[in-house]
Scaffold this motif. Structure first.
Motif, PDB file in Angstrom:
ATOM      1  N   ASN A 122      -4.695  -0.661   7.337  1.00  0.00           N
ATOM      2  CA  ASN A 122      -5.978  -1.075   6.796  1.00  0.00           C
ATOM      3  C   ASN A 122      -6.508  -2.289   7.548  1.00  0.00           C
ATOM      4  O   ASN A 122      -7.684  -2.354   7.934  1.00  0.00           O
ATOM      5  N   GLY A 143       0.794  -1.225   0.000  1.00  0.00           N
ATOM      6  CA  GLY A 143       0.000   0.000   0.000  1.00  0.00           C
ATOM      7  C   GLY A 143       0.822   1.267   0.000  1.00  0.00           C
ATOM      8  O   GLY A 143       0.322   2.345   0.315  1.00  0.00           O
ATOM      9  N   GLN A 144       2.115   1.160  -0.364  1.00  0.00           N
ATOM     10  CA  GLN A 144       3.007   2.318  -0.329  1.00  0.00           C
ATOM     11  C   GLN A 144       3.168   2.949  -1.710  1.00  0.00           C
ATOM     12  O   GLN A 144       3.081   2.264  -2.733  1.00  0.00           O
ATOM     13  N   GLY A 191       1.102  10.362  10.891  1.00  0.00           N
ATOM     14  CA  GLY A 191      -0.302  10.098  10.566  1.00  0.00           C
ATOM     15  C   GLY A 191      -1.216  11.162  11.145  1.00  0.00           C
ATOM     16  O   GLY A 191      -2.177  11.600  10.492  1.00  0.00           O
ATOM     17  N   LYS A 241       2.145   6.971   3.406  1.00  0.00           N
ATOM     18  CA  LYS A 241       2.257   6.320   2.095  1.00  0.00           C
ATOM     19  C   LYS A 241       3.292   7.006   1.213  1.00  0.00           C
ATOM     20  O   LYS A 241       3.903   6.378   0.347  1.00  0.00           O
ATOM     21  N   ALA A 278      -3.577   8.308   6.537  1.00  0.00           N
ATOM     22  CA  ALA A 278      -2.685   7.376   5.841  1.00  0.00           C
ATOM     23  C   ALA A 278      -1.919   8.038   4.705  1.00  0.00           C
ATOM     24  O   ALA A 278      -0.927   7.474   4.220  1.00  0.00           O
ATOM     25  N   TYR A 302       3.703  -0.015   7.194  1.00  0.00           N
ATOM     26  CA  TYR A 302       3.270   0.065   5.795  1.00  0.00           C
ATOM     27  C   TYR A 302       1.752   0.156   5.812  1.00  0.00           C
ATOM     28  O   TYR A 302       1.087  -0.290   6.756  1.00  0.00           O
ATOM     29  N   ALA A 303       1.182   0.767   4.778  1.00  0.00           N
ATOM     30  CA  ALA A 303      -0.227   1.166   4.801  1.00  0.00           C
ATOM     31  C   ALA A 303      -1.200   0.004   4.946  1.00  0.00           C
ATOM     32  O   ALA A 303      -2.249   0.136   5.593  1.00  0.00           O
ATOM     33  N   LYS A 304      -0.887  -1.141   4.341  1.00  0.00           N
ATOM     34  CA  LYS A 304      -1.829  -2.259   4.379  1.00  0.00           C
ATOM     35  C   LYS A 304      -2.069  -2.767   5.796  1.00  0.00           C
ATOM     36  O   LYS A 304      -3.159  -3.257   6.118  1.00  0.00           O
ATOM     37  N   SER A 308       2.243   3.182  11.333  1.00  0.00           N
ATOM     38  CA  SER A 308       2.221   2.685   9.960  1.00  0.00           C
ATOM     39  C   SER A 308       3.592   2.188   9.497  1.00  0.00           C
ATOM     40  O   SER A 308       4.359   2.941   8.900  1.00  0.00           O
TER      41      SER A 308
END
Length: 452
Positions: A264, A48-49, A341, A328, A324, A259-261, A257
């Protein structure tokens, strides 16, 4: 706790100002996919980056913190003598004894201020949160002398070549803490979870790189999220006199974060925790088939994860998406990640929309330590948004080639812990107003300059 418990405290303690520093160069994650020879989307969709910031040997943890603090003081016209506590959260260690905070004292010494409490806090990505807690606790204690506190959370997130390297990044967030703030800590609403785990750690003193068990670390992160979330909701329920508080009572969520996923997945995970407390509620119908799943299995059940992500897609866009954006664009920043964030949220959502909203923040550090607190936005955030100017500053960066990133990492590997050394990094990559390493002498003493 009753309201009278807090009567003797200063009012509306929280964040008065924010500044963020990130390197002037970054790489596009889609180009990194090609460079690394992996499938298209592995980093951009799988993680998700979008972009990843990096530095060479011209910057270190102390230089980026010097830049952030100096810029914070300048942008907000803060008197150096008005600071009574300076807390640094970082896991980027360049000295096993001397704290980064002591180097930052050069800025304050120039103005005759030598009476400033606080030192560094280290525990993976959690150090920034602990530094923040120390600052708030100081202001709410008998030790407080009436002055402001500054919290600095920053790191260079560096990984050896391989699967974890695309989760690299670099950045620092500096915050001014005091009373009558627009971003207020909600008293009595916090939770913590700590235990022993070898999910991510740095035992090799000859290397900047960590030892990472990626799959296990993700599980630790989610399990700690569950523990903090459920404890927090228990306290929120008492505060609201509500039997089944849920994510419906939260306006925005900011998560650490890497990483973004993973962020999520955390937001989706909240829906599973809410479902377990209210399984007959029709809104949780997509999760009805997972009622008998054991807790251990739930942490790794892909079908459950998919169902949770699916049913929370719209909520994610509204409650998490604004926070987010910045992570990212930069990548992991360890201690700074969760605070970037929050800066992202303030930058992406206008002040009028944020007014009176509750912002839930989750900080996680491997090893492991995790906490969850909430803020109320009680005043205007326009000034902070304008001074951060994140969209424009991110867009102004130089998009470097993956080869440049690889070269910068190679330089850092070769020069880690060296002495009697003048960095070779090109000063053209250092922006105006940014501190850089001028030299390291034969006694490992570091000297810095600020670029005009």
């Amino acid at each position: 706790m009753t309201a009278t418990t807090f009567e003797h405290y200063p009012e509306n303690v929280g964040i008065l100002a924010m500044e963020m520093y990130f390197p002037s160069r970054c790489v596009d994650q889609s180009e990194m996919e090609t460079f690394d020879g992996v499938s298209a989307g592995k980093y951009t969709i799988g993680l998700g980056q979008e972009k990843m910031a990096f530095i060479d040997d011209r910057e270190d943890i102390q230089s980026i913190c010097l830049t952030a603090v100096h810029n914070l003081m300048e942008k907000y016209n803060i008197a150096y003598t008005d600071i009574g506590r300076l807390e640094v959260g970082t896991e980027t260690i360049i000295d096993k004894s001397k704290s980064v905070k002591t180097t930052l004292m050069t800025l304050f010494g120039e103005h005759g201020n030598y009476e400033i409490e606080g030192i560094d806090t280290t525990n993976a990505c959690y150090g920034g949160f602990n530094a923040f807690s120390n600052a708030v606790n100081w202001i709410e204690s008998s030790s407080w002398d009436g002055r402001y506190a500054i919290v600095i959370a920053g790191d260079l997130a560096l990984y050896a070549s391989g699967a974890a390297r695309p989760t690299s990044g670099a950045g620092v967030v500096a915050m001014l803490i005091g009373k009558n703030a627009p971003i207020v800590v909600e008293r009595g609403l916090r939770s913590t979870h700590m235990e022993h785990a070898y999910d991510f750690y740095k035992p090799d003193m000859h290397s900047e790189y960590p030892v990472v068990d990626g799959k296990y670390s993700n599980t630790c992160y989610l399990a700690a999220f569950d523990a903090c979330y459920n404890r927090y909701m228990g306290r929120l329920g008492k505060a609201l006199n509500k039997e089944k508080p849920s994510m419906d009572d939260i306006d925005y969520l900011v998560c650490h974060s890497p990483y973004a996923k993973l962020v999520n997945k955390s937001f989706a995970r909240a829906s599973y925790n809410d479902f377990l407390k209210d399984p007959e509620n029709e809104k949780f119908a997509p999760l009805a088939g997972f009622k008998e799943v054991s807790y251990a299995e739930s942490l790794e059940n892909r079908d459950l994860e998919k169902a949770c992500v699916g049913m929370t897609k719209a909520g994610y866009a509204q409650k998490v998406g604004p926070a987010a954006f910045v992570p990212k664009q930069i990548g992991n920043m360890y201690t700074a990640a969760v605070w970037s964030g929050l800066a992202s949220l303030i930058s992406e959502v206008d002040s009028e929309t944020l007014k009176d909203k509750r912002v839930l923040l989750y900080s996680y550090g491997s090893g492991l330590a995790a906490s969850m607190i909430s803020f109320r936005i009680t005043g205007s955030t326009d000034g902070i948004k304008q001074k951060l100017n994140l969209r424009e500053r991110l867009a102004a960066r130089t998009i470097a080639k993956p080869e440049d990133f690889a070269e910068a990492m190679a330089i850092r590997e070769k020069t880690h812990n060296v002495r009697d050394y003048v960095p070779s990094g090109n000063l053209d990559h250092i922006a105006s107003g940014v501190y850089y390493v001028e030299k390291i002498d034969d006694k490992w003493r570091r000297f810095y300059k600020r670029k005009d």
